[in-house]
Write a protein that holds these residues in place. Structure first.
Motif, PDB file in Angstrom:
ATOM      1  N   ASP A 150       0.694  -1.196   0.139  1.00 44.75           N
ATOM      2  CA  ASP A 150      -0.057   0.136   0.092  1.00 44.75           C
ATOM      3  C   ASP A 150       0.941   1.182   0.065  1.00 44.75           C
ATOM      4  N   GLY A 151       0.583   2.037  -1.063  1.00 45.19           N
ATOM      5  CA  GLY A 151       1.515   3.302  -1.164  1.00 45.19           C
ATOM      6  C   GLY A 151       2.832   3.022  -1.908  1.00 45.19           C
ATOM      7  N   GLY A 152       3.062   2.037  -2.216  1.00 40.04           N
ATOM      8  CA  GLY A 152       4.126   1.795  -3.150  1.00 40.04           C
ATOM      9  C   GLY A 152       4.132   0.893  -4.191  1.00 40.04           C
ATOM     10  N   VAL A 153       4.977  -0.229  -4.640  1.00 36.73           N
ATOM     11  CA  VAL A 153       4.866  -0.786  -5.766  1.00 36.73           C
ATOM     12  C   VAL A 153       4.741  -2.279  -5.332  1.00 36.73           C
ATOM     13  N   LEU A 154       4.043  -2.919  -5.899  1.00 31.42           N
ATOM     14  CA  LEU A 154       3.819  -4.475  -5.850  1.00 31.42           C
ATOM     15  C   LEU A 154       4.383  -5.042  -7.364  1.00 31.42           C
ATOM     16  N   PHE A 155       5.294  -5.878  -7.317  1.00 32.90           N
ATOM     17  CA  PHE A 155       5.797  -6.411  -8.309  1.00 32.90           C
ATOM     18  C   PHE A 155       5.577  -8.032  -8.630  1.00 32.90           C
ATOM     19  N   LEU A 156       4.592  -8.403  -9.528  1.00 34.63           N
ATOM     20  CA  LEU A 156       4.304  -9.680  -9.403  1.00 34.63           C
ATOM     21  C   LEU A 156       5.056 -10.339 -10.727  1.00 34.63           C
ATOM     22  N   ASP A 157       6.093 -11.125 -10.410  1.00 34.50           N
ATOM     23  CA  ASP A 157       6.961 -11.738 -11.392  1.00 34.50           C
ATOM     24  C   ASP A 157       6.068 -12.894 -11.864  1.00 34.50           C
ATOM     25  N   GLN A 158       6.297 -13.261 -13.334  1.00 30.90           N
ATOM     26  CA  GLN A 158       5.504 -14.448 -13.811  1.00 30.90           C
ATOM     27  C   GLN A 158       4.089 -14.505 -13.442  1.00 30.90           C
ATOM     28  N   ILE A 159       3.168 -13.436 -13.679  1.00 35.56           N
ATOM     29  CA  ILE A 159       2.118 -13.350 -13.453  1.00 35.56           C
ATOM     30  C   ILE A 159       1.018 -14.362 -13.644  1.00 35.56           C
ATOM     31  N   ASP A 160       1.465 -14.866 -14.983  1.00 33.01           N
ATOM     32  CA  ASP A 160       0.789 -16.093 -15.600  1.00 33.01           C
ATOM     33  C   ASP A 160       0.796 -17.230 -14.823  1.00 33.01           C
ATOM     34  N   ALA A 161       1.625 -17.275 -13.775  1.00 33.15           N
ATOM     35  CA  ALA A 161       1.668 -18.476 -13.144  1.00 33.15           C
ATOM     36  C   ALA A 161       0.568 -18.658 -11.898  1.00 33.15           C
ATOM     37  N   LEU A 162      -0.175 -17.232 -11.787  1.00 34.37           N
ATOM     38  CA  LEU A 162      -1.265 -17.282 -10.781  1.00 34.37           C
ATOM     39  C   LEU A 162      -2.525 -18.163 -11.458  1.00 34.37           C
ATOM     40  N   GLY A 163      -2.939 -18.910 -10.374  1.00 31.43           N
ATOM     41  CA  GLY A 163      -4.510 -19.392 -10.955  1.00 31.43           C
ATOM     42  C   GLY A 163      -5.470 -18.454 -11.312  1.00 31.43           C
ATOM     43  N   PRO A 164      -6.601 -18.954 -12.000  1.00 29.92           N
ATOM     44  CA  PRO A 164      -7.621 -18.221 -12.289  1.00 29.92           C
ATOM     45  C   PRO A 164      -8.281 -17.540 -11.154  1.00 29.92           C
TER      46      PRO A 164
END
Length: 525
Positions: A274-288
């Motif tokens: 919150d208030g910063g940056v969220l970096f999600l590497d390989q976002i396609d690996a998340l489930g539906p």
């Protein structure tokens, strides 16, 4: 071209009580700035003063036409009222830029009025330059000073140089301080600087493993801090590590009520970012399910932690990455189409190292400096050793399958083995052999799968298998048919009068009933 000036009557300065200099009067007395018409805005309460000033102007500048424009202000310090009435004045004026050159006199009027003048001029609601006047400093300037300010900042060389220097600093920050000469990387840094400074929409970073997506995300966070776009920290995670039912809890947090166990509460990455940056590497690996929940957060800024009935609000800048073509990920079902639509506004592809070999020398020396700091000793190349390593590294036949990770490991190995602080030619030859062995091992297991994907059910001689897999890898690793041809025929092309590498490669592929589109999947040359 007639000069026209628009300005407020100075209810204090134009009375001339504090000094003889009266800005609206002396404005018209500058011999090098003749004014054909002065639009003098006044409030009805100061009508007599406006008439007095008009008479004074007629004496110092008989050729200046003075028009008294009545605009009554209930509160000249009320921004909404002042801006609204000046906006209406501009809308009804009827500017004739073919015959008249317009100026706004900033010296008189409240500070609110001066701000409104600036906004209307900068937005071109009033097509005018700004004028600042001031009292005389000595007898050499009896009418005082007059400065014309053009809001086109490109005209101010010193300011423009400062902007360009700042842009170079920000680009250098995004590039990690490496002096890149690659046009692709320079263009990427320049565009990303503009996006980072002006937009908080999600950013999607594309590129092969090892191209530096995680490092770039950290630099984007740093630049946004410099630009004061954010205040919070960088939170990052590789989504491939979020498997099973716990993924939602890791991302969105969890309340004790979800498990009933003490100590099972967690804030979640979205809360931490919150208030910063969220970096999600390989976002396609998340489930539906996780992708759907993340999409809702992006669009609304609200979510429910696992086991909670109360909404939580959050505001963060999302940076995501993927190593494959996002369109292909959508078609295969690995990436939701609606999430892709939200991420696709700003997409940046980091080119692999083989597409910017001109930067290898700069990266090598930078990585060697990093190893020096870790080892606490200075390390350098002998001249012949550096020349040999760069010939190998920049050769089109060197695939650099791991990109910067391969180069970083290579630089660190040589720095560690250089006991006396010098990297010699025999050490470089040994390192080249190590890299070639690693690349051969990494690609050998993929050869059969590659051939099956391109030529399913077709048996080939061992000679053709070895040769064709080399060609197929080059095609998939190069951006165009011509680039693949240059890489594959780098030696033999030197002895040919016609160096049509693309045609040679096209004819080779045709032997197996293949073409560029069939080999690369979706790209065309």
């Amino acid at each position: 071209m007639r000069n026209v000036v628009i300005g407020f009557l100075g209810t204090q300065l134009d009375m001339g009580k504090r000094r003889e200099w009266r800005p609206s009067v002396q404005l018209c007395a500058h011999p090098d700035f003749p004014i054909d018409r002065l639009e003098l805005i006044y409030d009805q309460r100061h009508y007599h003063l406006a008439c007095t000033v008009m008479a004074a102007i007629s004496k110092v500048s008989p050729d200046t036409e003075v028009r008294l424009v009545q605009i009554n202000m209930t509160d000249p310090w009320d921004f909404q009222e002042v801006y609204g009435k000046l906006y209406d004045f501009a809308a009804d004026y009827g500017f004739d830029e073919d015959r008249e050159r317009y100026h706004i006199h900033l010296t008189t009027g409240t500070h609110v009025a001066q701000i409104c003048w600036f906004l209307l001029s900068e937005s071109r609601h009033i097509p005018a330059r700004l004028i600042q006047t001031g009292p005389p400093r000595d007898d050499s300037e009896p009418s005082g000073k007059l400065d014309v300010i053009d809001l086109e900042l490109a005209r101010y060389n010193a300011l423009q140089r400062r902007f360009e220097a700042a842009a170079r600093e920000h680009s250098a920050l995004l590039l990690g301080g490496v002096e890149t000469v690659s046009p692709k990387m320079q263009a990427l840094a320049e565009r990303l600087d503009l996006v980072t400074s002006a937009s908080d929409a999600p950013i999607l970073l594309l590129g092969e493993p090892g191209t530096g997506k995680s490092a770039l995300a950290a630099r984007i966070h740093e630049l946004k801090l410099v630009r004061r776009r954010i205040k919070g920290r960088l939170v990052q995670i590789n989504c491939a590590t979020l498997g099973g039912e716990g993924a939602l809890a890791v991302l969105f947090g969890q309340r004790r009520s979800a498990t009933g166990l003490a100590g099972s509460e967690r804030a979640g990455l979205l809360r931490e970012a919150d208030g910063g940056v969220l970096f999600l590497d390989q976002i396609d690996a998340l489930g539906p399910a996780e992708q759907a929940a993340l999409l809702q957060v992006i669009e609304t800024g609200r979510y429910y932690p696992v086991g909670s009935d109360s909404e939580v609000t959050t505001r963060f800048h999302l940076i995501a990455s993927a190593s494959a073509d996002p369109g292909a990920l959508v078609r295969s079902g690995q990436l939701r189409a609606d999430l892709h639509a939200r991420l696709s506004q700003w997409m940046f592809r980091l080119p692999p190292l083989r597409e910017r070999r001109e930067d290898i020398a700069a990266h090598l020396l930078d990585l060697l400096d990093e190893s020096e700091r870790q080892l606490g000793r200075k390390t350098g190349f002998n001249a012949d050793a550096l020349a040999r390593y760069l010939r190998f590294a920049e050769d089109p036949s060197s695939p650099w399958t791991g990109n910067l990770r391969d180069l970083q490991a290579s630089a660190h190995r040589m720095a560690v083995l250089a006991e006396r602080g010098r990297i010699t030619l025999p050490m470089v030859e040994a390192e080249i052999a190590t890299l070639r062995s690693q690349w051969d091992a990494a690609t050998s297991d993929r050869d059969a799968a590659l051939l099956r994907a391109v030529l399913p059910g077709i048996e080939l001689d061992e000679f053709d298998r070895a040769q064709l897999t080399t060609v197929l890898r080059a095609c998939r690793e190069c951006p165009t048919l011509s680039a693949a041809g240059r890489r594959l025929f780098a030696v033999s092309r030197e002895g040919k009068a016609s160096q049509n590498d693309a045609d040679r490669l096209r004819k080779y592929l045709a032997r197996f009933d293949l073409d560029w589109a069939a080999v690369t999947g979706f790209r065309t040359d």
